[in-house]
Design a protein around this motif. Sequence first.
Motif, PDB file in Angstrom:
ATOM      1  N   MET A  23       0.838  -1.189   0.000  1.00 37.69           N
ATOM      2  CA  MET A  23       0.000   0.000   0.000  1.00 37.69           C
ATOM      3  C   MET A  23       0.877   1.246   0.000  1.00 37.69           C
ATOM      4  N   MET A  24       0.579   2.170  -0.896  1.00 40.96           N
ATOM      5  CA  MET A  24       1.346   3.390  -1.006  1.00 40.96           C
ATOM      6  C   MET A  24       0.904   4.366   0.092  1.00 40.96           C
ATOM      7  N   MET A  25       1.887   4.837   0.891  1.00 37.36           N
ATOM      8  CA  MET A  25       1.549   5.787   1.948  1.00 37.36           C
ATOM      9  C   MET A  25       2.006   7.178   1.542  1.00 37.36           C
ATOM     10  N   ILE A  26       1.034   8.028   1.223  1.00 34.62           N
ATOM     11  CA  ILE A  26       1.326   9.400   0.837  1.00 34.62           C
ATOM     12  C   ILE A  26       1.558  10.218   2.106  1.00 34.62           C
ATOM     13  N   VAL A  27       2.667  10.952   2.119  1.00 32.35           N
ATOM     14  CA  VAL A  27       3.026  11.798   3.257  1.00 32.35           C
ATOM     15  C   VAL A  27       2.451  13.189   3.053  1.00 32.35           C
ATOM     16  N   CYS A  28       2.630  13.743   1.855  1.00 30.59           N
ATOM     17  CA  CYS A  28       2.091  15.063   1.533  1.00 30.59           C
ATOM     18  C   CYS A  28       2.045  15.233   0.021  1.00 30.59           C
ATOM     19  N   GLN A  29       1.335  16.259  -0.404  1.00 26.40           N
ATOM     20  CA  GLN A  29       1.197  16.553  -1.830  1.00 26.40           C
ATOM     21  C   GLN A  29       1.349  18.042  -2.049  1.00 26.40           C
ATOM     22  N   THR A  30       1.755  18.380  -3.260  1.00 28.36           N
ATOM     23  CA  THR A  30       1.794  19.762  -3.702  1.00 28.36           C
ATOM     24  C   THR A  30       0.973  19.777  -4.995  1.00 28.36           C
ATOM     25  N   PRO A  31       0.796  20.928  -5.610  1.00 28.47           N
ATOM     26  CA  PRO A  31       0.049  20.930  -6.874  1.00 28.47           C
ATOM     27  C   PRO A  31       0.663  20.026  -7.958  1.00 28.47           C
ATOM     28  N   ARG A  32       1.985  19.828  -7.911  1.00 28.62           N
ATOM     29  CA  ARG A  32       2.634  19.025  -8.951  1.00 28.62           C
ATOM     30  C   ARG A  32       3.207  17.702  -8.482  1.00 28.62           C
ATOM     31  N   LEU A  33       3.322  17.511  -7.173  1.00 28.24           N
ATOM     32  CA  LEU A  33       4.070  16.371  -6.647  1.00 28.24           C
ATOM     33  C   LEU A  33       3.297  15.568  -5.608  1.00 28.24           C
ATOM     34  N   VAL A  34       3.563  14.258  -5.614  1.00 26.27           N
ATOM     35  CA  VAL A  34       3.154  13.369  -4.527  1.00 26.27           C
ATOM     36  C   VAL A  34       4.435  12.963  -3.812  1.00 26.27           C
ATOM     37  N   ILE A  35       4.439  13.103  -2.509  1.00 23.39           N
ATOM     38  CA  ILE A  35       5.585  12.717  -1.692  1.00 23.39           C
ATOM     39  C   ILE A  35       5.103  11.571  -0.823  1.00 23.39           C
ATOM     40  N   ARG A  36       5.713  10.400  -1.020  1.00 27.18           N
ATOM     41  CA  ARG A  36       5.222   9.178  -0.370  1.00 27.18           C
ATOM     42  C   ARG A  36       6.384   8.348   0.160  1.00 27.18           C
ATOM     43  N   ARG A  37       6.033   7.406   1.004  1.00 28.91           N
ATOM     44  CA  ARG A  37       7.050   6.490   1.515  1.00 28.91           C
ATOM     45  C   ARG A  37       7.571   5.594   0.384  1.00 28.91           C
ATOM     46  N   PHE A  38       8.848   5.273   0.480  1.00 29.21           N
ATOM     47  CA  PHE A  38       9.442   4.324  -0.461  1.00 29.21           C
ATOM     48  C   PHE A  38       8.960   2.915  -0.154  1.00 29.21           C
ATOM     49  N   SER A  39       8.935   2.073  -1.194  1.00 29.04           N
ATOM     50  CA  SER A  39       8.668   0.641  -1.023  1.00 29.04           C
ATOM     51  C   SER A  39       9.666  -0.123  -1.887  1.00 29.04           C
ATOM     52  N   HIS A  40       9.678  -1.429  -1.762  1.00 28.30           N
ATOM     53  CA  HIS A  40      10.596  -2.255  -2.555  1.00 28.30           C
ATOM     54  C   HIS A  40      10.350  -2.099  -4.057  1.00 28.30           C
ATOM     55  N   GLN A  41       9.135  -1.706  -4.451  1.00 28.49           N
ATOM     56  CA  GLN A  41       8.837  -1.507  -5.875  1.00 28.49           C
ATOM     57  C   GLN A  41       9.655  -0.360  -6.474  1.00 28.49           C
ATOM     58  N   ASP A  42      10.270   0.452  -5.629  1.00 23.77           N
ATOM     59  CA  ASP A  42      11.065   1.588  -6.094  1.00 23.77           C
ATOM     60  C   ASP A  42      12.541   1.246  -6.274  1.00 23.77           C
ATOM     61  N   ALA A  43      12.897  -0.020  -6.142  1.00 21.40           N
ATOM     62  CA  ALA A  43      14.308  -0.421  -6.142  1.00 21.40           C
ATOM     63  C   ALA A  43      15.036  -0.038  -7.437  1.00 21.40           C
TER      64      ALA A  43
END
Length: 173
Positions: A1-21
Amino acid sequence: MMMIVCQTPRLVIRRFSHQDAEFIVKLLNEPSFIENITDKGVRSVADAIEYLNAGPIMSYKTHGFGLYAVELIENNMLIGMCGLLKRPELTLPDIGYAYLPAFWRKGYAKEAVNAVLEYAQQQLKIDKIAAVTSLNNISSIGLLESIGFKQLKTMQLYENEPKCRYFELLSKI
């Protein structure tokens, strides 16, 4: 499950997961990352998973924060990382960020840093945040100063590594 920490108008800032390797392998092997941050020795997906487990994912569990993935909202493309680190060498948490060079000078780093700082102050109740940069990372120094960070000293953060600039940002609350 993707955990979003915060957002801006252009960006999603989320926790890393193994899928980001695969992205981590690419980012950590950019010449600019190695020159301005360090060579983490991450050369494979397996290395990247180890880096994520020992770094960001462990930090989420231990401190409640860490380095986060930064994605473009328009196409979900990963472009970099931005977040907070808690190094034993520093008394304060520090902000850290790195982006693929194709996404430099577009305002993404400043946008993400401001969002993470707001999250840190409002959600995590962290009232003082530090930052460190290599001595000659002019872009990073300019970004930090434009947000309100003040350089307090130069210091050697790690043995056998060059000195760095140390900055602090007092709470905007």
